[in-house]
Write a protein that holds these residues in place. Structure first.
Motif, mmCIF file in Angstrom:
data_model
loop_
_atom_site.group_PDB
_atom_site.id
_atom_site.type_symbol
_atom_site.label_atom_id
_atom_site.label_comp_id
_atom_site.label_asym_id
_atom_site.label_seq_id
_atom_site.Cartn_x
_atom_site.Cartn_y
_atom_site.Cartn_z
ATOM 1 N N PRO A 38 22.754 53.964 52.416
ATOM 2 C CA PRO A 38 23.806 53.660 51.180
ATOM 3 C C PRO A 38 23.116 52.772 50.229
ATOM 4 N N ILE A 39 22.248 51.706 49.882
ATOM 5 C CA ILE A 39 21.453 50.976 48.969
ATOM 6 C C ILE A 39 21.014 52.008 48.413
ATOM 7 N N VAL A 40 19.474 52.149 49.618
ATOM 8 C CA VAL A 40 18.912 52.575 48.966
ATOM 9 C C VAL A 40 18.989 54.107 48.161
ATOM 10 N N ALA A 41 20.243 54.959 48.316
ATOM 11 C CA ALA A 41 20.468 56.343 48.234
ATOM 12 C C ALA A 41 20.641 55.597 46.837
ATOM 13 N N LEU A 42 21.272 55.018 46.591
ATOM 14 C CA LEU A 42 21.946 54.499 45.037
ATOM 15 C C LEU A 42 20.176 55.329 43.590
ATOM 16 N N ASP A 43 20.477 55.396 43.069
ATOM 17 C CA ASP A 43 20.478 55.153 41.631
ATOM 18 C C ASP A 43 20.390 55.140 40.908
ATOM 19 N N ARG A 44 19.041 54.016 39.920
ATOM 20 C CA ARG A 44 19.035 52.465 39.413
ATOM 21 C C ARG A 44 20.858 52.895 38.603
ATOM 22 N N ASP A 45 20.853 53.957 38.002
ATOM 23 C CA ASP A 45 22.511 53.800 37.090
ATOM 24 C C ASP A 45 23.844 53.407 37.857
ATOM 25 N N ALA A 46 24.066 53.908 38.907
ATOM 26 C CA ALA A 46 24.433 53.647 40.482
ATOM 27 C C ALA A 46 24.571 52.744 40.399
ATOM 28 N N ALA A 47 23.320 51.738 41.035
ATOM 29 C CA ALA A 47 23.517 50.471 41.213
ATOM 30 C C ALA A 47 24.228 49.619 40.392
ATOM 31 N N VAL A 48 23.571 49.588 38.721
ATOM 32 C CA VAL A 48 23.712 49.264 37.313
ATOM 33 C C VAL A 48 25.287 48.581 37.864
ATOM 34 N N ALA A 49 25.803 50.309 37.985
ATOM 35 C CA ALA A 49 26.992 50.013 37.526
ATOM 36 C C ALA A 49 27.815 49.393 38.288
ATOM 37 N N TRP A 50 27.709 49.938 39.786
ATOM 38 C CA TRP A 50 27.747 48.176 40.880
ATOM 39 C C TRP A 50 28.060 46.925 40.795
ATOM 40 N N LEU A 51 27.178 46.591 40.202
ATOM 41 C CA LEU A 51 26.728 44.985 40.513
ATOM 42 C C LEU A 51 26.558 44.449 38.980
ATOM 43 N N ALA A 52 26.542 45.228 37.590
ATOM 44 C CA ALA A 52 26.707 44.546 36.462
ATOM 45 C C ALA A 52 27.766 43.662 36.273
ATOM 46 N N PRO A 53 29.019 44.756 36.700
ATOM 47 C CA PRO A 53 29.968 43.840 36.304
ATOM 48 C C PRO A 53 30.086 42.732 36.992
ATOM 49 N N THR A 54 29.458 42.189 38.266
ATOM 50 C CA THR A 54 30.044 40.885 38.674
ATOM 51 C C THR A 54 29.329 39.612 38.392
ATOM 52 N N VAL A 55 28.057 40.422 37.526
ATOM 53 C CA VAL A 55 26.659 39.838 37.171
ATOM 54 C C VAL A 55 27.298 38.849 36.164
ATOM 55 N N GLN A 56 28.386 39.678 35.310
ATOM 56 C CA GLN A 56 28.525 40.309 33.859
ATOM 57 C C GLN A 56 29.494 38.881 34.331
ATOM 58 N N ARG A 57 31.070 38.737 35.244
ATOM 59 C CA ARG A 57 31.692 38.075 35.597
ATOM 60 C C ARG A 57 31.305 36.657 35.701
ATOM 61 N N TYR A 58 29.794 36.471 37.418
ATOM 62 C CA TYR A 58 29.123 34.935 37.384
ATOM 63 C C TYR A 58 28.877 34.477 35.644
ATOM 64 N N LEU A 59 28.456 35.356 35.389
ATOM 65 C CA LEU A 59 27.430 34.655 33.708
ATOM 66 C C LEU A 59 28.515 33.849 32.249
ATOM 67 N N HIS A 60 30.262 35.305 32.579
ATOM 68 C CA HIS A 60 30.984 34.615 31.177
ATOM 69 C C HIS A 60 32.321 33.830 31.719
ATOM 70 N N ASP A 61 32.809 34.523 33.256
ATOM 71 C CA ASP A 61 34.302 34.416 32.485
ATOM 72 C C ASP A 61 34.603 33.251 33.654
ATOM 73 N N THR A 62 35.568 32.209 33.746
ATOM 74 C CA THR A 62 36.045 30.852 34.594
ATOM 75 C C THR A 62 36.363 31.285 35.680
ATOM 76 N N PRO A 63 36.170 30.163 36.921
ATOM 77 C CA PRO A 63 36.339 30.985 37.885
ATOM 78 C C PRO A 63 38.012 30.680 38.376
ATOM 79 N N GLY A 64 38.674 31.784 38.784
ATOM 80 C CA GLY A 64 40.070 32.197 39.046
ATOM 81 C C GLY A 64 40.277 32.827 38.393
ATOM 82 N N HIS A 65 40.293 33.546 37.470
ATOM 83 C CA HIS A 65 40.456 33.843 35.965
ATOM 84 C C HIS A 65 39.844 35.363 35.746
#
Length: 187
Positions: free
Chosen positions: A160-187
């Motif tokens: 399922p991970i190999v089958a993800l195209d680039r845009d789908a991979a970005v769509a799944w991963l980017a929000p989590t990385v964004q949160r790790y960069l900017h959010d305060t833990p627990g919020h």
């Protein structure tokens, strides 16, 4: 201007062969003899220039992530830009693949990977985080996403991970990385 020495070409051939062999076979199975054969040289030259397999691996694993200048990126796109960048780097360079394969079974490779992420992702996290004191944790969490995805896509080859195209991979991963960069833990 001085002409390149013949040894420069030999060193480059050894490093190229080592990167390819470590990527294909991992640290444990790659041999000095196989690397030398790939470079069309005598194994003694590999030993002469690099001393042993660990030192050769360390030289072959020198890696610049070439992270983008995030100051030029709108804040709401930081996660997406980093994920896109990492997907491109993983797909375009066998050194990272060699590192991740070797890192799961060899401590020197794991340490090299830790150093690369701390030295290169850590400063980005420090510049972007609301609290720079959390930069190391943030960089480590980003590494969990990026390295975990790379392990599953390129090494374990989970369908399922190999089958993800680039845009789908970005769509799944980017929000989590964004949160790790900017959010305060627990919020």
């Amino acid at each position: 201007m001085t002409a390149p020495r013949r040894s420069d070409g030999t060193r480059a051939a050894i490093l190229t062969a080592a990167r390819e062999r470590f990527a294909a076979d991992g640290f444990e199975r790659a041999t000095i003899r196989a690397i030398a054969a790939d470079a069309n040289i005598d194994p003694s030259l590999v030993m002469r220039y690099y001393g042993n397999k660990e030192k050769l691996f360390a030289a072959a694993a020198e890696f610049d992530l070439r992270l983008p200048d995030m100051a030029l990126v709108p804040a709401d796109r930081h996660g997406a830009v980093l994920v896109e960048h990492f997907l491109d780097r993983w797909a375009g360079d066998e050194t990272l693949l060699a590192l991740i394969r070797a890192a799961v079974s060899h401590e020197a490779a794991a340490e090299r990977m830790r150093t690369i992420f701390a030295a290169q992702v850590g400063p980005v996290a420090a510049r972007l985080a609301p609290d720079p004191a959390t930069a190391a944790t943030r960089a480590g969490l980003i590494a969990t996403q990026i390295l975990g995805f790379a392990l599953c896509r390129f090494v374990l080859r989970l369908p399922p991970i190999v089958a993800l195209d680039r845009d789908a991979a970005v769509a799944w991963l980017a929000p989590t990385v964004q949160r790790y960069l900017h959010d305060t833990p627990g919020h």
